[in-house]
Design a protein around this motif. Structure first.
Motif, mmCIF file in Angstrom:
data_model
loop_
_atom_site.group_PDB
_atom_site.id
_atom_site.type_symbol
_atom_site.label_atom_id
_atom_site.label_comp_id
_atom_site.label_asym_id
_atom_site.label_seq_id
_atom_site.Cartn_x
_atom_site.Cartn_y
_atom_site.Cartn_z
ATOM 1 N N GLN A 200 46.168 42.727 38.078
ATOM 2 C CA GLN A 200 47.154 43.678 38.615
ATOM 3 C C GLN A 200 46.727 45.123 38.345
ATOM 4 O O GLN A 200 46.881 45.996 39.197
ATOM 5 N N GLY A 201 46.172 45.387 37.182
ATOM 6 C CA GLY A 201 45.701 46.731 36.864
ATOM 7 C C GLY A 201 44.556 47.166 37.751
ATOM 8 O O GLY A 201 44.534 48.292 38.269
ATOM 9 N N GLY A 202 43.585 46.291 37.952
ATOM 10 C CA GLY A 202 42.457 46.608 38.840
ATOM 11 C C GLY A 202 42.909 46.823 40.264
ATOM 12 O O GLY A 202 42.427 47.725 40.966
ATOM 13 N N THR A 203 43.855 46.017 40.707
ATOM 14 C CA THR A 203 44.398 46.159 42.057
ATOM 15 C C THR A 203 45.091 47.505 42.217
ATOM 16 O O THR A 203 44.938 48.193 43.232
ATOM 17 N N THR A 204 45.828 47.916 41.215
ATOM 18 C CA THR A 204 46.519 49.203 41.256
ATOM 19 C C THR A 204 45.519 50.355 41.302
ATOM 20 O O THR A 204 45.717 51.335 42.028
ATOM 21 N N ILE B 53 37.073 39.985 35.025
ATOM 22 C CA ILE B 53 38.249 39.876 35.882
ATOM 23 C C ILE B 53 38.821 41.201 36.339
ATOM 24 O O ILE B 53 39.565 41.259 37.296
ATOM 25 N N GLY B 54 38.506 42.304 35.686
ATOM 26 C CA GLY B 54 39.126 43.577 36.047
ATOM 27 C C GLY B 54 38.426 44.307 37.168
ATOM 28 O O GLY B 54 39.027 45.108 37.877
ATOM 29 N N GLU B 55 37.134 44.063 37.334
ATOM 30 C CA GLU B 55 36.342 44.822 38.289
ATOM 31 C C GLU B 55 36.568 44.382 39.737
ATOM 32 O O GLU B 55 36.700 45.215 40.633
ATOM 33 N N ALA B 56 36.588 43.096 39.975
ATOM 34 C CA ALA B 56 36.683 42.576 41.350
ATOM 35 C C ALA B 56 37.906 43.081 42.109
ATOM 36 O O ALA B 56 37.780 43.535 43.245
ATOM 37 N N PRO B 57 39.095 43.054 41.522
ATOM 38 C CA PRO B 57 40.244 43.547 42.292
ATOM 39 C C PRO B 57 40.207 45.055 42.521
ATOM 40 O O PRO B 57 40.739 45.545 43.517
ATOM 41 N N THR B 58 39.554 45.793 41.628
ATOM 42 C CA THR B 58 39.429 47.232 41.830
ATOM 43 C C THR B 58 38.592 47.501 43.070
ATOM 44 O O THR B 58 38.907 48.373 43.876
ATOM 45 N N LEU B 59 37.535 46.730 43.237
ATOM 46 C CA LEU B 59 36.630 46.924 44.372
ATOM 47 C C LEU B 59 37.179 46.359 45.674
ATOM 48 O O LEU B 59 36.909 46.898 46.744
ATOM 49 N N SER B 60 37.951 45.301 45.608
ATOM 50 C CA SER B 60 38.403 44.653 46.847
ATOM 51 C C SER B 60 39.729 45.186 47.375
ATOM 52 O O SER B 60 40.000 45.091 48.573
ATOM 53 N N SER B 61 40.563 45.762 46.525
ATOM 54 C CA SER B 61 41.874 46.197 47.003
ATOM 55 C C SER B 61 41.800 47.458 47.860
ATOM 56 O O SER B 61 42.603 47.613 48.786
#
Length: 126
Positions: free
Chosen positions: A26-30, A88-96
């Motif tokens: 959720q943090g990476g996505t944000t 786990i934190g990097e992927a959502p940061t890059l994809s969102s």
């Protein structure tokens, strides 16, 4: 632009702490959402000085800007990593970021190729 939901699915390897896994995603996505619609370093072209050097002027997402972020995670242990874990934190940061841009493109029909997407990019009043 108001993002009302940003759903995520990710292979996390082995989730040693499931609550932390969800929080990291959720943090990476944000963070990725911030890159898509808020965060920008503004530089004065004449002086080359940053015009928004503090968090008072440089916008980052807060809880008020963060949509619902449902998370689904798969536990497919990585055989080459200790305990089978994955980052786990990097992927959502890059994809969102591209996911939000794609949603805005789909909703508006505009060809957007710069982040953050500002209101003037949507109205054509640059």
């Amino acid at each position: 632009v108001k993002v009302i939901e940003l759903a995520c699915a990710q292979d996390v390897g082995k989730a040693l702490n499931p609550l932390s896994v969800v929080g990291q995603i959720q943090g990476g996505t944000t963070q990725g959402l911030g890159v898509a619609v808020m965060e920008e370093i503004i530089v004065d072209p004449k002086t080359a000085k940053v015009k928004n050097p503090s968090f008072t002027d440089y916008l980052i997402p807060t809880i008020l800007d963060t949509p619902t972020i449902p998370v689904d995670y798969l536990e497919l242990a990585d055989p080459n990593a200790p305990y089978g874990v994955r980052g786990i934190g990097e992927a959502p940061t890059l994809s969102s970021t591209p996911a939000v841009l794609a949603a805005i493109r789909n909703a508006t029909g505009l060809e957007l190729n710069k982040t953050p997407v500002r209101p003037e990019h949507l109205t054509g009043t640059l």
